[in-house]
Scaffold this active site. Structure first.
Site, short mmCIF file in Angstrom:
data_model
loop_
_atom_site.label_atom_id
_atom_site.label_comp_id
_atom_site.label_asym_id
_atom_site.label_seq_id
_atom_site.Cartn_x
_atom_site.Cartn_y
_atom_site.Cartn_z
N GLU A 124 0.77 -1.10 -0.01
CA GLU A 124 -0.07 0.00 -0.01
C GLU A 124 0.91 1.31 -0.10
O GLU A 124 0.52 2.22 -0.54
CB GLU A 124 -0.92 0.02 1.14
N ASP B 202 3.64 -4.25 -5.76
CA ASP B 202 4.22 -5.46 -5.03
C ASP B 202 5.76 -5.52 -5.35
O ASP B 202 6.24 -5.93 -4.34
CB ASP B 202 3.74 -6.66 -6.05
#
Length: 467
Positions: free
Chosen positions: A328, A411
């Site tokens: 995030e 990611d």
């Protein structure tokens, strides 16, 4: 010859009829395309009854079957609710529902002492009636989705009373924001002169920034309880990680999402040097209500929520929660949030500019049954909702493609923080907890998935794990 004849007939139609027919045809074309994609995906749910070989290591057959049945139920529900929605929209257009509601709004505001010259008052009455109609017709679908499908698959935590209280609260809060904002927007368009579209765009920009700022502090707590994450190892680790990438963290909250549903999530919000992180209790293994046994003397149920144990042992360990947060925070560090805001505002400006160009076209209003009046709110509705729909479809697809790219980059960022292994296991756990089905039709996936399919994300992380 038949094509030429139909072309001639089309050309002979008045402009307003051509506009109306085009809007209806495009709406059905989009619906049929979506139905075709959903049909392809449903076929995947029906035929993929065994865990594929490449998933053998990460998914047991019981979870695989549970997620298959859950997604199949959701897809069937989506088909019927989508069909209803399309038919309802078509009937409203064909039966002149919009001019009828506008006339009714005029009668109501007239009785309250506001004549036709008070267009903004009539617009607000129209908006209130339209959203009320939408809420009432959508209620049975929402009820069925929450209390039948989500209940059947062990996600729903709401009682009927909680559901209705929540729905009424949502409606009231929406009106408290929607009506004042709309009245100001209409006023700005009325008095803005030739460059009203610039002022209207600036106004919507300010409103969206204010709403993003106040949402988690003042609006979200009306629906869910937010508590600061207690001092301890997890909070310490989150603060260390935030500091290591210069994320200006001020507070970390845990939200009691488990009162509503056992789906899990995490997000951050706030501007400039004032950022907060919000973790759903269902994301945290040690906070998830589903992992706790009722205390002695309790029956495990109160009037608003009922703790279920169907999805026993839910949530992620601290290291996995940190990996999810690393992902995030990657969105923030890589500028994805700012890029999304810029794209959204450029689009908003373009739409207001085109609105300014088109608002004078009387045929647009006549196409939807407004022959004598051209109310600003109706103009906004016709142009933004109907005329721009082909553009909106293309934009939506482009944003889905961009979003998938951003997810891979976030990611990769978590991977650089050394969280590849933990993110790998967290994604598997979250997929299991949320009963995500890891097999998808490639066109359905390409058109709909704003996040890359699980296997693709795991493959990208696997390379790092093995290094």
């Amino acid at each position: 010859a038949a094509m030429a004849l139909s072309g001639d007939l089309w050309a002979e139609l008045p402009a307003e009829r051509r506009i109306f027919c085009s809007v209806l045809l495009f709406s059905w074309a989009v619906y049929l395309w979506e139905a075709f994609l959903a049909h392809r995906q449903r076929r995947v749910y029906r035929t993929t009854t065994h865990v594929p070989q490449e998933l053998g290591q990460i998914m047991d057959s019981e979870t695989f079957e549970k997620s298959r049945l859950y997604q199949l139920d959701k897809s069937t529900f989506s088909f019927w609710s989508g069909l209803y929605s399309e038919v309802e929209g078509t009937m409203i257009l064909l039966c002149g529902g919009i001019p009828f509601l506008w006339k009714l709004s005029g009668q109501i505001s007239g009785r309250a002492g506001f004549g036709p010259e008070y267009e903004i008052v009539q617009s607000l009455v129209f908006l209130l009636l339209a959203t009320l109609f939408s809420a009432v017709t959508g209620l049975p679908w929402s009820l069925y989705n929450t209390l039948v499908i989500e209940e059947k698959h062990g996600f729903n935590q709401q009682t009927l009373g909680f559901f209705f209280k929540d729905a009424i609260k949502k409606f009231v809060v929406t009106q408290c924001i929607l009506l004042p904002v709309t009245s100001l927007l209409l006023y700005i368009i009325k008095i803005g002169g030739d460059y009203f579209f610039i002022y209207a765009w600036l106004f919507t920009l300010v409103v969206s920034l204010v709403l993003v700022t106040i949402y988690a502090d003042y609006i979200a707590p009306l629906f869910d309880k937010f508590i600061p994450l207690p001092e301890g190892e997890l909070k310490q680790q989150i603060e260390v990680m935030a500091k290591s990438i210069d994320f200006p963290l001020t507070k970390v909250y845990v939200v009691e999402g488990s009162k509503r549903s056992s789906h899990s999530n995490a997000y951050f919000y706030g501007f400039f040097k004032n950022k907060r992180i919000v973790l759903f209790d269902t994301l945290l293994e040690e906070y998830s209500a589903l992992n706790k046994e009722p205390a002695e003397g309790e029956d495990g149920e109160n009037e608003e929520t009922k703790s279920k144990t169907k999805n026993k042992k839910q949530g992620c360990k601290n290291e996995e929660v940190l990996a999810v947060l690393g992902h995030e925070l990657g969105h923030w560090k890589l500028g994805h949030t700012v890029k999304n805001i810029i794209i959204s505002q450029m689009n908003s400006f373009l739409c207001f500019f085109l609105f300014a160009v088109l608002i004078g076209q009387k045929e647009l209003f006549a196409a939807f049954g407004f022959y004598d009046t051209q109310p600003t709110l109706i103009g906004l509705m016709i142009i933004f909702q109907f005329i721009f729909s082909p553009y909106n479809e293309v934009l939506s697809f482009c944003l889905t493609v961009l979003s998938r790219r951003f997810e891979f980059q976030a990611d990769a960022f978590a991977k650089e923080l050394g969280k590849a292994k933990d993110l790998y296991s967290a994604l598997i756990k979250l997929n299991k907890d949320n009963l995500g089905f890891p097999v998808s039709d490639w066109i359905f996936s390409m058109w709909h998935y704003s996040h890359p399919p699980l296997l693709e994300r795991l493959q990208a992380l696997k390379d790092a794990k093995q290094e």
